[in-house]
Structure formats: structure tokens, C-alpha cells
Motif scaffolding. Structure first.
Motif, PDB file in Angstrom:
ATOM      1  N   TYR A 126      10.878  19.961  -0.530  1.00 57.41           N
ATOM      2  CA  TYR A 126      11.544  18.772  -0.006  1.00 57.41           C
ATOM      3  C   TYR A 126      12.667  19.192   0.946  1.00 57.41           C
ATOM      4  CZ  TYR A 126      14.353  14.534   0.156  1.00 57.41           C
ATOM      5  OH  TYR A 126      15.069  13.443   0.583  1.00 57.41           O
ATOM      6  N   GLY A 127      13.296  20.286   0.638  1.00 56.61           N
ATOM      7  CA  GLY A 127      14.366  20.802   1.493  1.00 56.61           C
ATOM      8  C   GLY A 127      13.858  21.873   2.445  1.00 56.61           C
ATOM      9  N   PRO A 172      20.669  19.330   8.817  1.00 58.41           N
ATOM     10  CA  PRO A 172      20.384  18.239   7.879  1.00 58.41           C
ATOM     11  C   PRO A 172      19.976  16.957   8.573  1.00 58.41           C
ATOM     12  CG  PRO A 172      22.488  19.267   7.405  1.00 58.41           C
ATOM     13  CD  PRO A 172      22.044  19.805   8.716  1.00 58.41           C
ATOM     14  N   GLU A 176      19.130  12.699   4.384  1.00 55.40           N
ATOM     15  CA  GLU A 176      19.405  13.688   3.334  1.00 55.40           C
ATOM     16  C   GLU A 176      20.872  13.647   2.902  1.00 55.40           C
ATOM     17  OE1 GLU A 176      16.207  17.131   4.668  1.00 55.40           O
ATOM     18  OE2 GLU A 176      18.302  17.318   5.230  1.00 55.40           O
ATOM     19  N   LEU A 209      20.266  17.476  -1.790  1.00 54.22           N
ATOM     20  CA  LEU A 209      18.810  17.395  -1.725  1.00 54.22           C
ATOM     21  C   LEU A 209      18.170  17.403  -3.112  1.00 54.22           C
ATOM     22  CD1 LEU A 209      17.990  19.823   1.231  1.00 54.22           C
ATOM     23  CD2 LEU A 209      17.576  17.372   1.184  1.00 54.22           C
ATOM     24  N   SER A 260      22.303  21.651  -0.400  1.00 51.65           N
ATOM     25  CA  SER A 260      21.273  21.717  -1.443  1.00 51.65           C
ATOM     26  C   SER A 260      21.595  20.796  -2.618  1.00 51.65           C
ATOM     27  CB  SER A 260      21.101  23.153  -1.937  1.00 51.65           C
ATOM     28  OG  SER A 260      22.236  23.577  -2.661  1.00 51.65           O
TER      29      SER A 260
END
Length: 375
Positions: free
Chosen positions: A199-200, A367, A371, A312, A309
Motif C-alpha cells: 500500500y505504501g 506522499p 495518504e 500509511l 509510514s
């Protein structure tokens, strides 16, 4: 508040040991032990790159082998391995034992990466958690200042430097174990959701590029300075590097004021400038600016990526930590592995220009707005 300050202080000195004193002293002392230990540029690059792999294994171990352990016990294991690795370096007479010590230190730093994040989450007020993490990362800068001063005092007697590192590390481990609080283990979320690991994907690509962009500097910065007219000043340049790292502690406030996307682009540009400005001229002021920028950007960016992170992987914070630091180590592994061959073939100038240009690529993997909705 007293306990919170104590956690941040102990975190700073532990990271100073686990990263600054143990991992990054390798690059600082490399020119001193290259010849007596028969290490070529290719061998030193390969040893350093393997240490990044064991660093990844250390991170993963916290969530598998040691996941039932108290965070402070994880740190005790990390500290014990740090002392063992430093002893291997101090006693080595050949690059094989020395390389093994560097690899052990890589693993110990990996084990030290996650525990403070959990202590902060459980023991520090929510609004201060990001800032606390950012300030603990400045321990890297403090460690660089310490090793710069020690190497300056002992000059080329690198075994005495490592003996001093061992004594300091023993003291730091004892202080941390005594001062860090007990954490309720039932609150810790070690669950991973591998279905959403990518996803990240922009975070992963960006962090890998950051690792590549920093790899040559960590390994060969000192060796390059040794070839200039400022050979006797090399350890002082590392003190400047450490001061830059301390300034990186303002990452949390900068993110709050300017936003994640702008800061992300800014750090990518500064990392490129730090790499390329190192070899533009042998002017002492430009060399000092380069080292200051690199120390600032490295610590600053660690705070930025940890912040990203966390947004996310809200439901799986363990996975966020693993993804971020394993991606960083993967980039450093690739960057370090190839840097030795590039240096042998093309020399210092082209090495740092290439890695500076690679650093710029990170700005294209920034980013997305969705997000960061909760920031």
C-alpha cells in the motif's frame, strides 16, 4: 513529564551507541585499518553492504524471535551484541574477523530500531510522540560527535578508539536497562498484514532511493577526506556531521509547520547537494557545509519517513516500521555494494556525482494527498 524526558534522554544515548558509535564508526576509521587488515575498496564495500542485510534481520527478529520480550530486554540484547561486535573489531588482525564484527553490529542496530517506538507509544503523551521519536534519532548525531572526538584524541591508534567505544557502550547499556520503564505487552501490536504491505509503494521506492543516496557517503566520505589537504582534520569533519544530525531533531516541528510533501522534496534536494558539493572543491568551508548538510538530512529524513509510514500503516504499526527501515537498509545495501566497484572504476568525483543524482530521484516519489489526510 519527568518520565517522558528520561525516556527521550536514554533513547538518545542508546541510539548514539547503536548507530553512531557502533555502525558508523566503521566509515570513520576505515582509512586507518584498510592497510593493516588488507581491506580493498571492494571488500570494505561488500562488508558494509552485508551489514545492512543483517540490520534487516535484526529488525525482523524483534517481531518474531523476540516479540514476547520487554522492549528494554530487546535493547539489552542489542547492547550486548554491540559490545561483542566492537570487541571483534578491536581484536581483529584480518579483515575476516573485522568483517564479522561489522556484520554483528548491523544486526544489533536492527534490534535497537523498534523498541523505543513502542516505549514512546505507551509512555509518552500522544501529541509529543512524533517529536520524541525525532529527538531520539538525533542520537545518531551525538554518536558521530563522540566518535569524532575520540578518534581525534587517539589519532591513528584505532584499537584504543574501539576500546573506548566498548567502555562507553557498557555504561550506556546499564543506564538504559535501569532507567527505561516496564511496558504492558498486551497493548503492543505486532500483527502484520502482508496483503497491504505494498500500500505504501511510493514510500518503499522513496526510502530505497534514500538508502542508495546515503550509502557512498557513509562508507567513503572519510576515505575521500584523507586524499585532500585536510587529512589531519578528518575526525573534526565527523563532529560537524554529528552537529548536523543533532539539528535533524527539529524534523517534527518542521513537518507540523511546512507539511510532509514540501519537507520531503526539500530533504531530497539537500541530500543531492551534500553528495555533489563534497567533491566540487577541496575548500574547507565547502567540505564542512557538505558534512553538516548530510548529517542534518540523514537524521531529518528518518523522522520524515517514520512520520509517513505511521500514517500509511495506522492499523499495523509494526509493518510500517519493518517496511520503512528494511527499505532503507535495502537501498543502503545496493548502494554500498556497487559503490566499491564504482569507486575502483571511476574514482571519488564520479561516485559522489552519481549518488547525488540518484538522491534527486526521491522527490518524484513523494506522499500523496490522500495518504496524509489525518495529518
Amino acid at each position: 513529564m519527568k518520565q517522558e524526558k528520561q525516556i527521550v534522554f536514554t533513547g538518545i544515548i542508546f541510539i548514539a551507541m547503536a548507530y553512531g558509535i557502533s555502525r558508523f564508526s566503521y566509515g570513520l576509521l576505515l582509512p586507518y585499518f584498510n592497510e593493516p587488515l588488507q581491506m580493498t575498496n571492494q571488500i570494505s564495500g561488500m562488508v558494509s553492504s552485508i551489514s545492512y542485510l543483517t540490520y534487516c534481520l535484526g529488525i525482523i527478529s524483534v517481531y518474531t524471535i523476540f516479540k514476547q520480550f520487554q522492549p528494554r530486554n530487546d535493547l539489552l540484547i542489542s547492547g550486548g551484541l554491540t559490545i561483542a561486535g566492537l570487541m571483534m573489531l578491536m581484536l581483529s588482525t584480518h579483515y575476516l574477523l573485522f568483517g564479522a564484527g561489522v556484520i554483528v553490529l548491523g544486526y544489533s542496530a536492527g534490534v535497537a530500531t523498534a523498541p523505543f517506538g513502542y516505549i514512546i507509544k505507551e509512555k509518552i503523551t500522544y501529541g509529543y510522540q512524533d517529536r520524541s521519536n525525532a529527538w531520539i534519532n538525533t542520537g545518531i548525531g551525538l554518536g558521530l560527535i563522540i566518535i569524532g572526538i575520540i578518534v581525534f584524541l587517539f589519532k591513528g591508534y584505532w584499537r584504543y578508539s574501539y576500546l573506548t567505544f566498548i567502555l562507553l557502550s557498557l555504561f550506556i547499556v546499564l543506564v538504559n536497562y535501569k532507567k527505561l520503564p516496564y511496558v504492558e505487552m498486551s497493548h503492543l501490536n505486532y500483527k502484520l498484514d502482508l496483503h497491504h504491505i505494498f500500500y505504501g509503494r511510493k514510500l518503499i521506492l522513496s526510502t530505497i532511493l534514500l538508502g542508495i543516496g546515503t550509502a557512498a557517503y557513509w562508507t567513503y566520505f572519510q576515505s575521500y577526506i584523507f586524499k585532500t589537504d585536510y587529512k589531519e582534520w578528518t575526525s573534526l569533519f565527523w563532529v560537524v556531521l554529528g552537529i548536523g544530525g543533532l539539528l535533524g531533531g527539529f524534523a517534527g516541528r518542521a513537518l507540523e509547520r511546512f507539511g510532509m510533501t514540501k519537507i520531503h522534496i526539500f530533504t531530497g534536494l539537500l541530500l543531492a547537494i551534500a553528495n555533489i558539493s563534497l567533491i566540487l572543491s577541496e575548500n574547507v568551508l565547502l567540505l564542512a557545509i557538505s558534512t553538516l548538510l548530510f548529517g542534518l538530512v540523514y537524521v531529518f529524513s528518518m523522522g520524515v519517513y517514520a512520520f509517513w509510514s505511521a500514517r500509511l500503516y495506522v492499523e499495523f504499526p509494526s509493518m510500517g516500521i519493518i517496511v520503512t527501515f528494511v527499505s532503507l537498509a535495502a537501498g543502503q545495501f545496493l548502494g554500498t555494494f556497487f559503490s566499491g566497484f564504482i569507486l575502483e572504476s571511476l574514482g571519488f568525483q564520479l561516485l559522489f556525482i552519481i549518488y547525488g543524482l540518484l538522491s534527486l530521484v526521491t522527490i518524484f516519489f513523494r506522499p500523496l494527498a490522500d495518504e496524509l489526510e489525518d495529518i
